[in-house]
Design a protein around this motif. Structure first.
Motif, PDB file in Angstrom:
ATOM      1  N   ALA A  94       4.599   3.287  12.048  1.00 20.01           N
ATOM      2  CA  ALA A  94       4.024   3.071  10.719  1.00 20.01           C
ATOM      3  C   ALA A  94       3.716   1.593  10.502  1.00 20.01           C
ATOM      4  N   ARG A  95       4.641   0.756  10.908  1.00 24.16           N
ATOM      5  CA  ARG A  95       4.459  -0.686  10.719  1.00 24.16           C
ATOM      6  C   ARG A  95       3.267  -1.202  11.521  1.00 24.16           C
ATOM      7  N   MET A  96       3.043  -0.606  12.697  1.00 21.37           N
ATOM      8  CA  MET A  96       1.921  -1.019  13.545  1.00 21.37           C
ATOM      9  C   MET A  96       0.585  -0.812  12.812  1.00 21.37           C
ATOM     10  N   TYR A  97       0.438   0.352  12.166  1.00 20.98           N
ATOM     11  CA  TYR A  97      -0.803   0.618  11.430  1.00 20.98           C
ATOM     12  C   TYR A  97      -0.970  -0.351  10.263  1.00 20.98           C
ATOM     13  N   PHE A  98       0.115  -0.617   9.559  1.00 22.25           N
ATOM     14  CA  PHE A  98       0.036  -1.531   8.421  1.00 22.25           C
ATOM     15  C   PHE A  98      -0.281  -2.955   8.875  1.00 22.25           C
ATOM     16  N   LYS A  99       0.275  -3.362  10.008  1.00 17.91           N
ATOM     17  CA  LYS A  99      -0.031  -4.689  10.554  1.00 17.91           C
ATOM     18  C   LYS A  99      -1.516  -4.809  10.898  1.00 17.91           C
ATOM     19  N   LYS A 100      -2.066  -3.745  11.490  1.00 15.46           N
ATOM     20  CA  LYS A 100      -3.492  -3.748  11.819  1.00 15.46           C
ATOM     21  C   LYS A 100      -4.337  -3.922  10.565  1.00 15.46           C
ATOM     22  N   ARG A 108      -3.456  -5.327   7.772  1.00 15.99           N
ATOM     23  CA  ARG A 108      -3.293  -6.691   7.253  1.00 15.99           C
ATOM     24  C   ARG A 108      -4.225  -7.663   7.978  1.00 15.99           C
ATOM     25  N   ILE A 109      -4.360  -7.501   9.269  1.00 17.62           N
ATOM     26  CA  ILE A 109      -5.251  -8.370  10.051  1.00 17.62           C
ATOM     27  C   ILE A 109      -6.700  -8.171   9.602  1.00 17.62           C
ATOM     28  N   ILE A 110      -7.104  -6.911   9.442  1.00 17.90           N
ATOM     29  CA  ILE A 110      -8.461  -6.615   8.973  1.00 17.90           C
ATOM     30  C   ILE A 110      -8.689  -7.227   7.597  1.00 17.90           C
ATOM     31  N   PHE A 111      -7.712  -7.079   6.735  1.00 22.69           N
ATOM     32  CA  PHE A 111      -7.790  -7.609   5.367  1.00 22.69           C
ATOM     33  C   PHE A 111      -7.975  -9.121   5.376  1.00 22.69           C
ATOM     34  N   GLU A 112      -7.192  -9.807   6.167  1.00 24.95           N
ATOM     35  CA  GLU A 112      -7.293 -11.275   6.214  1.00 24.95           C
ATOM     36  C   GLU A 112      -8.639 -11.710   6.784  1.00 24.95           C
ATOM     37  N   ASN A 113      -9.123 -10.990   7.808  1.00 19.63           N
ATOM     38  CA  ASN A 113     -10.419 -11.332   8.397  1.00 19.63           C
ATOM     39  C   ASN A 113     -11.556 -11.082   7.413  1.00 19.63           C
ATOM     40  N   LEU A 114     -11.389 -10.070   6.580  1.00 23.58           N
ATOM     41  CA  LEU A 114     -12.425  -9.717   5.611  1.00 23.58           C
ATOM     42  C   LEU A 114     -12.650 -10.840   4.601  1.00 23.58           C
ATOM     43  N   LYS A 115     -11.624 -11.632   4.365  1.00 20.08           N
ATOM     44  CA  LYS A 115     -11.742 -12.735   3.411  1.00 20.08           C
ATOM     45  C   LYS A 115     -12.720 -13.808   3.886  1.00 20.08           C
ATOM     46  N   ASP A 116     -13.069 -13.776   5.178  1.00 21.79           N
ATOM     47  CA  ASP A 116     -13.999 -14.765   5.714  1.00 21.79           C
ATOM     48  C   ASP A 116     -15.447 -14.489   5.315  1.00 21.79           C
ATOM     49  N   TYR A 117     -15.725 -13.270   4.862  1.00 19.88           N
ATOM     50  CA  TYR A 117     -17.092 -12.921   4.475  1.00 19.88           C
ATOM     51  C   TYR A 117     -17.380 -13.467   3.075  1.00 19.88           C
ATOM     52  N   LYS A 118     -18.370 -14.317   2.976  1.00 17.24           N
ATOM     53  CA  LYS A 118     -18.662 -14.994   1.711  1.00 17.24           C
ATOM     54  C   LYS A 118     -19.987 -14.487   1.143  1.00 17.24           C
ATOM     55  N   TYR A 119     -19.976 -13.286   0.656  1.00 19.06           N
ATOM     56  CA  TYR A 119     -21.169 -12.717   0.029  1.00 19.06           C
ATOM     57  C   TYR A 119     -20.955 -12.626  -1.481  1.00 19.06           C
ATOM     58  N   ASP A 120     -22.065 -12.553  -2.204  1.00 20.06           N
ATOM     59  CA  ASP A 120     -21.991 -12.556  -3.669  1.00 20.06           C
ATOM     60  C   ASP A 120     -21.213 -11.363  -4.214  1.00 20.06           C
ATOM     61  N   ASN A 121     -21.313 -10.220  -3.536  1.00 20.31           N
ATOM     62  CA  ASN A 121     -20.632  -9.023  -4.043  1.00 20.31           C
ATOM     63  C   ASN A 121     -19.322  -8.740  -3.305  1.00 20.31           C
ATOM     64  N   PHE A 122     -18.724  -9.784  -2.755  1.00 18.13           N
ATOM     65  CA  PHE A 122     -17.422  -9.670  -2.093  1.00 18.13           C
ATOM     66  C   PHE A 122     -16.398 -10.527  -2.838  1.00 18.13           C
ATOM     67  N   ASP A 123     -15.292  -9.910  -3.191  1.00 15.72           N
ATOM     68  CA  ASP A 123     -14.154 -10.636  -3.774  1.00 15.72           C
ATOM     69  C   ASP A 123     -12.898  -9.938  -3.280  1.00 15.72           C
ATOM     70  N   ILE A 124     -12.491 -10.294  -2.094  1.00 17.68           N
ATOM     71  CA  ILE A 124     -11.464  -9.541  -1.379  1.00 17.68           C
ATOM     72  C   ILE A 124     -10.076  -9.905  -1.905  1.00 17.68           C
ATOM     73  N   LYS A 125      -9.478  -8.938  -2.622  1.00  9.07           N
ATOM     74  CA  LYS A 125      -8.176  -9.161  -3.249  1.00  9.07           C
ATOM     75  C   LYS A 125      -7.136  -8.112  -2.880  1.00  9.07           C
ATOM     76  N   TYR A 126      -7.578  -6.903  -2.552  1.00  7.15           N
ATOM     77  CA  TYR A 126      -6.636  -5.780  -2.532  1.00  7.15           C
ATOM     78  C   TYR A 126      -6.512  -5.130  -1.154  1.00  7.15           C
ATOM     79  N   LEU A 127      -5.263  -4.923  -0.783  1.00  3.00           N
ATOM     80  CA  LEU A 127      -4.913  -4.153   0.408  1.00  3.00           C
ATOM     81  C   LEU A 127      -4.089  -2.967  -0.071  1.00  3.00           C
ATOM     82  N   SER A 128      -4.734  -1.806  -0.131  1.00  6.01           N
ATOM     83  CA  SER A 128      -4.117  -0.607  -0.699  1.00  6.01           C
ATOM     84  C   SER A 128      -3.605   0.282   0.426  1.00  6.01           C
TER      85      SER A 128
END
Length: 228
Positions: A170-176, A178-198
């Motif tokens: 379970a932790r392995m999937y959640f870690k994956k 988290r990595i995707i979430f952090e990488n997503l913050k690098d996208y700087k588009y007008d309709n992107f405001d990356i705040k939530y990992l649900s």
């Protein structure tokens, strides 16, 4: 335990998991998953301090919306394009964006009412045929197709990982995620405001919080076992 005790117990679990990972528990949004629950029970949960409720089906939101006031609704289940119009003015967030066609429909319906709809991209992190969501390797191409939609706000990602009694798995999937979430913050588009990992539900939300979740979706832990 009764409803009040269940809610307190869930909040205590969130607090312990947050403290364990040196996080502020106030930064973690608790969504009470109210599918199959009566409006009366949801009102009781609201009066006990819960604010955000998540439904898997459009018809359940519609059946409860007028009766249950002063709450925030989230659509957390698979959403069909032809049902977007029924909830676009009723929900605060859609957690289950899994296709460009759905994004187009949400954008169109949101534009009609002058709304910008926050959405989470659903990732099928366990690659299960039974679950919705895009695969991890499809995300970059998916994002490139979303950048022109002015009436949706890409606010993060969501997943429902495979059920497992193995904490390490379970932790392995959640870690994956988290990595995707952090990488997503690098996208700087007008309709992107990356705040939530649900991610994280009754059985595993502590692990999810420890691995970075800031939205957890809890049904059974609050309302008890569903009868159907």
């Amino acid at each position: 335990m009764n409803l009040s005790e269940n809610i307190e117990h869930v909040k205590e679990r969130i607090e312990r998991a947050a403290e364990k990972s040196k996080r502020n528990p106030k930064e973690i949004m608790l969504i009470a998953v109210s599918k199959t629950q009566s409006a009366e029970k949801i009102i009781k949960a609201r009066d006990l301090g819960l604010e955000v409720f998540g439904e898997n089906k459009v018809q359940e939101i519609l059946s409860k919306y007028d009766e249950v006031k002063n709450v925030r609704w989230h659509m957390i289940g698979h959403l069909q394009r032809n049902k977007v119009k029924y909830i676009i003015d009723k929900v605060e967030m859609i957690h289950s964006l899994d296709s460009i066609e759905l994004a187009q429909e949400i954008n169109k319906r949101a534009e009609k009412i002058g709304k910008i709809m926050p959405v989470l991209i659903q990732i099928n992190i366990g690659r299960e045929d039974s679950k919705s969501g895009i695969y991890e390797e499809e995300l970059e191409e998916f994002i490139e197709k979303l950048i022109d939609f002015k009436n949706i706000l890409i606010s993060g990602i969501m997943t429902i990982p495979p059920k497992s009694d193995n904490e390490l798995e379970a932790r392995m999937y959640f870690k994956k995620m988290r990595i995707i979430f952090e990488n997503l913050k690098d996208y700087k588009y007008d309709n992107f405001d990356i705040k939530y990992l649900s991610m994280g539900m009754t059985a595993d939300f502590e692990i999810a919080i420890e691995e970075g979740a800031n939205i957890v979706r809890v049904g059974t832990g609050i309302f008890g076992e569903r009868k159907y």
